[in-house]
Design an enzyme around this catalytic site. Structure first.
Site, mmCIF file in Angstrom:
data_model
loop_
_atom_site.group_PDB
_atom_site.id
_atom_site.type_symbol
_atom_site.label_atom_id
_atom_site.label_comp_id
_atom_site.label_asym_id
_atom_site.label_seq_id
_atom_site.Cartn_x
_atom_site.Cartn_y
_atom_site.Cartn_z
ATOM 1 C CG HIS A 72 -2.110 -0.880 1.063
ATOM 2 N ND1 HIS A 72 -3.262 -0.728 1.797
ATOM 3 C CD2 HIS A 72 -2.336 -1.918 0.226
ATOM 4 C CE1 HIS A 72 -4.148 -1.654 1.427
ATOM 5 N NE2 HIS A 72 -3.604 -2.394 0.486
ATOM 6 C CE1 TYR A 201 -5.163 4.131 8.802
ATOM 7 C CE2 TYR A 201 -5.718 3.849 11.114
ATOM 8 C CZ TYR A 201 -4.947 3.521 10.027
ATOM 9 O OH TYR A 201 -3.949 2.573 10.153
ATOM 10 C CE LYS A 297 3.880 3.764 12.833
ATOM 11 N NZ LYS A 297 4.388 3.273 11.554
ATOM 12 C CE1 TYR A 387 -1.284 4.226 9.063
ATOM 13 C CE2 TYR A 387 -0.143 3.076 7.285
ATOM 14 C CZ TYR A 387 -1.206 3.166 8.175
ATOM 15 O OH TYR A 387 -2.173 2.191 8.192
HETATM 16 C C1 PHB Z 1 -5.722 -4.068 11.199
HETATM 17 O O1 PHB Z 1 -5.808 -4.381 10.009
HETATM 18 O O2 PHB Z 1 -6.033 -4.858 12.095
HETATM 19 C C2 PHB Z 1 -5.258 -2.696 11.537
HETATM 20 C C3 PHB Z 1 -4.791 -1.879 10.524
HETATM 21 C C4 PHB Z 1 -4.379 -0.613 10.813
HETATM 22 C C5 PHB Z 1 -4.430 -0.137 12.097
HETATM 23 C C6 PHB Z 1 -4.867 -0.962 13.126
HETATM 24 C C7 PHB Z 1 -5.292 -2.246 12.846
HETATM 25 O O3 PHB Z 1 -4.042 1.127 12.359
#
Ligand code: PHB
Ligand code: APR
Length: 392
Positions: A72, A201, A297, A387
């Site tokens: 990604h 998000y 993280k 990130y």
């Molecule tokens: C997840 O796919 O479980 C996941 C992905 C990103 C995050 C937290 C959990 O920030």
């Protein structure tokens, strides 16, 4: 039994450390409280920084990850019902993230251990640490009903937040810092097509929601929930209805629904214990620090601890020099605090805190900061840089 490095815990930290040490000819033994099936069954986040992927390659367990992992180059940030893309500009930074579940990372590492005939001692009961003051570090436990003793040169506690190793530090040595957030994440895993190519998000006025994925046919979704709620209160129908509502008119109707494979509620915490070493006892991963999952993280921090610790241990066992081990705690903690800061910031930016009423000052400030974030190239670059993972 004797070994160079005694490791408590077969989560990603313990397994990766042991595998990297093995590649360098250093012997280790892992004592794990639970069964292999139990450890593999835990569903955790699934975003790997490039540095973590590189370490898994170095450990010789990157094959399936490269076949099945999804690369990604950006994420979505949604607020006021509109989704905005933030790209990682991989062409400039050379960095992306890989979507590959922690469960799969754990399986690959466990398979590598099994293939070399060195399974962890699963279901090791009542693991205890002794001899740290005397310079004779020893692990003791009950294994298959009998006492097992492992004499070590070094002990590494990779036994998570609830483990024994941090508790074995003298209390006047440790400083701890903790924030328990006043909400949790309700997560659902389902074999349905992800709603979008990239993660989203979402700051919704009712709370946080996240659209994540494990593959082209498996999705992972979360919504913010109260700490006292239980999964029994959340039927699949109620979950999908709430999620679709929170994702609004643009994204909501595209969400594919189906029976949940797993449903769980996780509390959110920021926690750091300093230092990460006492004499010959070292901490790595969740035993020393916990981050809220916003930004994924946790596993990546466990990997960076293992990176610094492996360097120190290789130096120590090959030359006798303790300089890398002496620097370990400071080096690891410097990076830990950057991720504590980032996940704290990202959590505060996207979640509803009970003290803020929906239309109160805090919500207005979140929206102002989100507007700034998606308009400012430097704000976007700062999010992207954190990130994809700051350098080791
Ligand atoms: C997840 O796919 O479980 C996941 C992905 C990103 C995050 C937290 C959990 O920030
Ligand atoms: N004795 C032996 N093993 C123990 C003990 C104990 N007393 N206490 C805990 N363990 C084991 C747990 O059963 C678990 O398998 O230690 C392991 C710790 O693994 P994780 O909790 O996965 O921690 P870590 O390896 O540091 O990985 C960090 O994984 O746990 C997630 O959210 C976390 O993403 C983060 C990353």
């Amino acid at each position: 039994m004797k070994t160079q490095v005694g490791i408590i815990g077969s989560g990603p930290a313990g397994l990766l450390l042991s595998q990297l040490l093995h590649k360098q000819g250093i012997d280790s033994v892992i004592l794990e409280k639970h069964s292999r099936a139990h450890v593999e069954g835990r569903i955790r986040a699934g975003i790997l920084e490039q540095g973590t992927v590189d370490m898994l390659d170095e450990a010789g367990v990157g094959e399936r990850l490269h076949e099945e992992g999804l690369i990604h180059d950006g994420i979505g940030i949604q607020f006021n019902g509109v989704n905005h893309r933030i790209g990682f500009k991989a062409r400039d930074t050379g960095k992306t993230v890989t979507v590959y579940g922690q469960t799969e990372v754990t399986k690959d590492l466990m398979d590598a251990h099994a293939a070399r005939g060195q399974d962890p001692f699963y279901e090791a009961e009542d693991v205890r640490i002794s001899g740290i003051e005397a310079g004779t570090p020893t692990l003791k436990c009950l294994f298959q009903g009998k006492g097992l003793e492992v004499q070590c040169k070094i002990i590494v506690g990779c036994d998570g937040y609830h483990g024994v190793s941090r508790q074995s530090f003298p209390s006047d040595v440790l400083n701890t810092f903790e924030r328990v957030y006043p909400f949790g994440w309700l997560g659902v895993l389902a074999d349905v097509k992800p709603v979008s190519e990239e993660l989203i998000y979402n700051n919704h006025k009712n709370g946080f929601a996240l659209a994540s994925q494990r593959s082209a046919t498996r999705s992972r979704y979360y919504i913010q929930c109260e700490l006292n709620e239980s999964v029994e209160e959340w039927s699949d129908d109620r979950f999908w209805e709430t999620l679709i509502h929170m994702f609004g008119e643009e994204v909501g109707p595209k969400i594919e629904t189906g029976p949940s494979i797993e449903k769980s509620i996780a509390p959110l915490r920021s926690f750091v214990a300093e230092p990460m070493r006492y004499k010959s006892l070292f901490l790595a991963g969740d035993s020393a620090h916990v981050v809220p999952p916003t930004g994924a993280k946790g596993l990546n921090l466990a990997a960076s601890d293992v990176h610094y610790l492996t360097e120190g241990l290789v130096d120590y066992f090959s030359t006798g020099s303790t300089s890398g081990l002496d620097l370990y705690s400071d080096r690891a903690l410097a990076r830990v605090w950057t991720a504590i800061r980032f996940s704290w910031w990202f959590t505060h930016l996207t979640h509803r805190f009970p003290e803020n009423e929906t239309h109160g000052m805090a919500y207005k400030l979140q929206i102002a900061e989100l507007e700034y974030l998606v308009q400012s190239e430097s704000a976007k670059a700062s999010l992207a840089e954190n990130y994809v993972g700051l350098p080791f």
